[in-house]
Design an enzyme around this catalytic site. Structure first.
Site, mmCIF file in Angstrom:
data_model
loop_
_atom_site.group_PDB
_atom_site.id
_atom_site.type_symbol
_atom_site.label_atom_id
_atom_site.label_comp_id
_atom_site.label_asym_id
_atom_site.label_seq_id
_atom_site.Cartn_x
_atom_site.Cartn_y
_atom_site.Cartn_z
ATOM 1 N N TYR D 57 0.847 -1.200 0.000
ATOM 2 C CA TYR D 57 0.000 0.000 0.000
ATOM 3 C C TYR D 57 0.877 1.244 0.000
ATOM 4 C CZ TYR D 57 -4.111 -2.873 1.112
ATOM 5 O OH TYR D 57 -5.132 -3.791 1.067
ATOM 6 N N GLU D 58 0.342 2.342 -0.513
ATOM 7 C CA GLU D 58 1.146 3.559 -0.637
ATOM 8 C C GLU D 58 1.500 4.166 0.721
ATOM 9 O OE1 GLU D 58 -1.406 5.787 -3.205
ATOM 10 O OE2 GLU D 58 -2.539 6.674 -1.564
ATOM 11 N N SER D 59 0.848 3.703 1.792
ATOM 12 C CA SER D 59 1.227 4.142 3.133
ATOM 13 C C SER D 59 2.586 3.588 3.545
ATOM 14 C CB SER D 59 0.167 3.699 4.138
ATOM 15 O OG SER D 59 -0.069 2.310 4.043
ATOM 16 N N GLY D 60 3.186 2.738 2.722
ATOM 17 C CA GLY D 60 4.516 2.218 3.013
ATOM 18 C C GLY D 60 4.521 0.795 3.542
#
Lengths: 261, 273, 273, 261
Positions: D57-60
């Site tokens: 996910y782009e949250s890392g």
């Protein structure tokens, strides 16, 4: 120095140099430290008058508190006593390059009157050097980006030269205006601390001038140990001798290390 | 994916390739280097910020035709004699060098790991190095006009690193000084990781980095695989060995005798999971 | 350096400044935002990848004249109504926007944290956004000729973040999703950190980041300071509050009533170390 | 669809869409996941036929294993069940941009026949939009850098348009050659999965063609739900209905979430 002077001294010239470098740091400084005498001096400062000094090594260790002298720049001691350890790109890009570090402590194999330093080669040809030195490491960008640098090295006509064989790291380049031309964001060398005294740049010409001489060292000796016509400050100070406490802590540090510096 | 070191080196490292073996003072992959020497792999372009004893051995053993580096000394001790003998006297063979600053080479790895063709930094300017190195250009900022250094991405054929732990799925955990290892691994086409041990699960560590299995080609179990450098919480740096190297490596004869005894005739322990 | 939130905001945040309040879903500094609203600070350029409820409140309260952002929704729920009302109807005042992609804005912070005037990325190209945003230019790689996006560094006057812990020296520890907080803090001229608590020493955590005291301007103790977002290992995300916001914020009247009751007349608890 | 057809269905059109998207992922894929139905589909795949699927996910959060559906892209569940969590610059620069992720799962508010998508504004003016949508987020670079993308959205003449109001993220741009011109390193949309069927790009023209239709949906309905003259593959396949297991797991997932997707 005369043999009498040496006999009188209760400390070595290297010890005087290291103590002088330590004294140049304050309790609120942040200092990017190279290995060897610069590291010894910084740790000595932290162990004496500047316990709040923040030490940063290029291995990524930030606010490290070594109790002994590291042999390498990435010893376990440095990591284990650090507030935090960051990656190599982070230490160079976020911390050094961004101008967050006040003082860079550097060594040198050769230095010229503008505080440019050589740690790359001895000889006239880069491709066929007489002696191949280790090279830049972190020094080029430490010299560029720290707010100030302090250069610590023994002073002699082999190291203090009119023209050095290779400029690894820029001090004041060709003189006033060079740092701006090269886009270097820091202010450059604040001082050069040697076994003879302390040199500081003239604010107009950027040329290093002897502004302080260690106790028991003569100006004549300073002149004879410099490969250019060294200027002496009108207001030459004399270094206070090392205190008993400084010497005791320095010698204890040196016995806890394997370092052959 | 968990393999013997000799198999992994045989399959993944070939004559003429570019090889980065990273670890900044800490976790230097010595066991893998010794195996490359034993397999007689040649004409490598060796990439490493600090050649250290690991590349001094490999250069002296004749594995390298080119070295890309940023600081070539024996930390806290002095010179790397095999490195100097190769540069100053072309022994055992000529060694081409490409020299950078730490910040510059670190950013070459960073660009490589980021899938970018280059990275920018405030660096090199005012240094004579700019006239003597490849893959650095001065560019203008498109917003402010400031002049900055651009360094070309580096993407090694193989990166080899050492870490404290891997799990059974091949994920890797390292901690302490993590250096440039993640960038060097992510910049490479193939990645070999030697580890101290395989563990069932990872515990939290201060200042740790995890490298997921899906970017790793092979994991090899090599206890003490980074000695005489160190693995934090496993063993300490053997400072005496660094000091002793100054004597061993100084003359070609003592080096050759040492290499023969300690590397060529001292095969790696075969450890399989 | 440990101060009350109202003092820190009063001293460090002024009308007309650029303010970044970061935290990617996790650790969003809501308490600090509410204090800025209470102090009636105006004409701010608000910078944040995901405006989220925090900036929806501030925009609706009239604090902002400009917004720099990359994704303006209520995550998993739908629209940010105050953000939309400002853009579509200029209520309560016109809102200038500067819109980016996540990767672009993240790299603007990264350049700011690195002391560089710009950063490069593979991005924006093929998107109409390129025609409607500032501070992005297309440049050529000096080595390969490839065309890449260059984004200008962003250096907020103030960055405000929330973290789980600080120690007595003012060093900060956050863990879990650490987002863009380190870059946003290091890019700023002034840094305020609100924390759940002060601890005697830090314990190792998976995926943690430490921000040293020497780059921080003020630490404020604000328990639950990131609710209704969450602080890993302290409290969970209040998903119901995110869903309820969709109703509260939809009409100006219900929003104003909510703001009056929950923010303007609900002063922050004064917590001092 | 006739009312008879609807009555026969033991599943919703959204469920068929989600199950189809899940099926497109394999056990060895790495998938960069957007929130909403893309996330539901990816988690469904991992819970059914592809337990080895790596979700990012782009949250890392890398290699995360949520047991329930996250409402936001950075829920605690995603961090706590991840192999590792990295910073936002790292997830975009080292992981996405470097081309390490095989599939990007994206949603869209509008899409054109070249798979370009709009998530920015509805209306003719960027400065005075009729409806302001959330914007790009990670989508522009996901669309650029993943090896392939899969777009998941409901198909209607309001969303499938000859000309969309704003290109937020590039599919095939203006057709063959556009991605190369823009320097996009990924191969672009592999398919568009809707509540009606699956569209895939023609290898020569890059235009989306209906290659699969869900069971109980008519071609006529597909044509009527598309704002351009939709081409139908000569070799049109029919989607296998959701299995009991797929539906059971999907419905359990949906009840564990607060998500209003």
């Amino acid at each position: 120095m005369s043999t009498d002077q040496i006999a009188e001294m209760a400390w070595s010239a290297d010890e005087m140099m290291t103590v002088s470098a330590a004294r140049s740091l304050t309790n609120t400084d942040t200092c990017f430290v190279g290995i060897g005498i610069p590291s010894t001096a910084a740790i000595l400062a932290k162990a004496t008058h500047a316990p709040g000094l923040t030490l940063i090594y290029e291995s990524g260790t930030i606010d490290t508190n070594p109790s002994q002298l590291p042999l390498s720049i990435g010893d376990g001691e440095l990591a284990q006593t650090a507030l935090t350890v960051v990656s190599i790109p982070e230490i160079f890009n976020y911390w050094l390059q961004a101008g967050r570090i006040k003082i860079g402590f550097l060594g040198a194999a050769q230095i010229d009157k503008f505080g440019n330093i050589n740690t790359t080669i001895i000889g006239s040809s880069y491709d066929n050097p007489k002696v191949r030195l280790p090279g830049a490491g972190g020094a080029t960008e430490i010299a560029g980006a720290c707010i100030y640098t302090t250069i610590i090295c023994r002073q002699s006509t082999r190291t203090f030269l009119e023209k050095i064989d290779f400029i690894t790291s820029c001090g004041f380049g060709k003189g006033p205006g060079s740092r701006k031309e090269y886009g270097l964001t820091g202010k450059g060398p604040r001082n050069v601390i040697t076994d003879i005294g302390i040199l500081e740049p003239d604010p107009d010409s950027c040329e290093l001038v002897l502004t302080q001489i260690h106790v028991n060292v003569t100006v004549e000796h300073a002149l004879r140990s410099t490969g250019w016509a060294l200027k002496i400050s009108d207001n030459l100070k004399v270094t206070q001798p090392p205190t008993e406490r400084e010497l005791e802590i320095l010698r204890t540090l040196n016995t806890t290390s394997n370092a052959h510096t | 994916m968990i393999r013997t070191l000799s198999d992994a080196i045989k399959d993944l490292v070939h004559d003429g390739e570019s090889v980065a073996m990273e670890g900044f003072t800490h976790l230097i992959p010595f066991s893998a280097a010794d195996e490359i020497i034993r397999q007689g792999i040649k004409d490598l372009t060796l990439i490493r910020m600090t050649p250290d004893l690991i590349y001094d051995r490999m250069i002296g053993a004749g594995c390298a035709s080119k070295l890309v580096f940023s600081w070539g000394g024996n930390p806290g001790v002095g010179s790397l004699h095999r490195f100097r003998d190769a540069i100053e006297n072309s022994w055992p063979r000529p060694l081409e060098i490409e020299e950078h600053t730490h910040a510059g080479l670190a950013n070459r790895y960073l660009a490589g790991a980021s899938g970018l063709p280059f990275a920018i930094l405030r660096g090199y300017q005012g240094s004579d190095l700019l006239d003597h190195t490849e893959n650095v250009k001065i560019i203008d900022c498109p917003f402010t006009g400031e002049r900055l250094a651009a360094v070309k991405a580096i993407n090694p054929d193989v990166t080899i690193i050492h870490a404290q732990q891997a799990d059974r799925n091949g994920n890797v955990l390292l901690w302490g000084i993590t250096g440039i290892q993640k960038e060097a691994a992510l910049a490479a086409k193939k990645v070999i990781v030697t580890v101290e041990e395989i563990v069932e699960s990872f515990e939290p560590k201060m200042n740790s980095a995890i490298i997921p299995a899906f970017v790793i080609s092979a994991i090899c179990i090599c206890p003490k695989g980074s000695a005489p450098s160190y693995a934090l919480d496993y063993y300490e740096r053997d400072n005496d060995a660094y000091i002793a190297w100054n004597i061993i490596s100084k003359e070609r004869e003592t080096f050759v005798a040492w290499l023969d005894k300690e590397v060529l005739n001292s095969p790696v322990d075969v450890v399989q999971s």
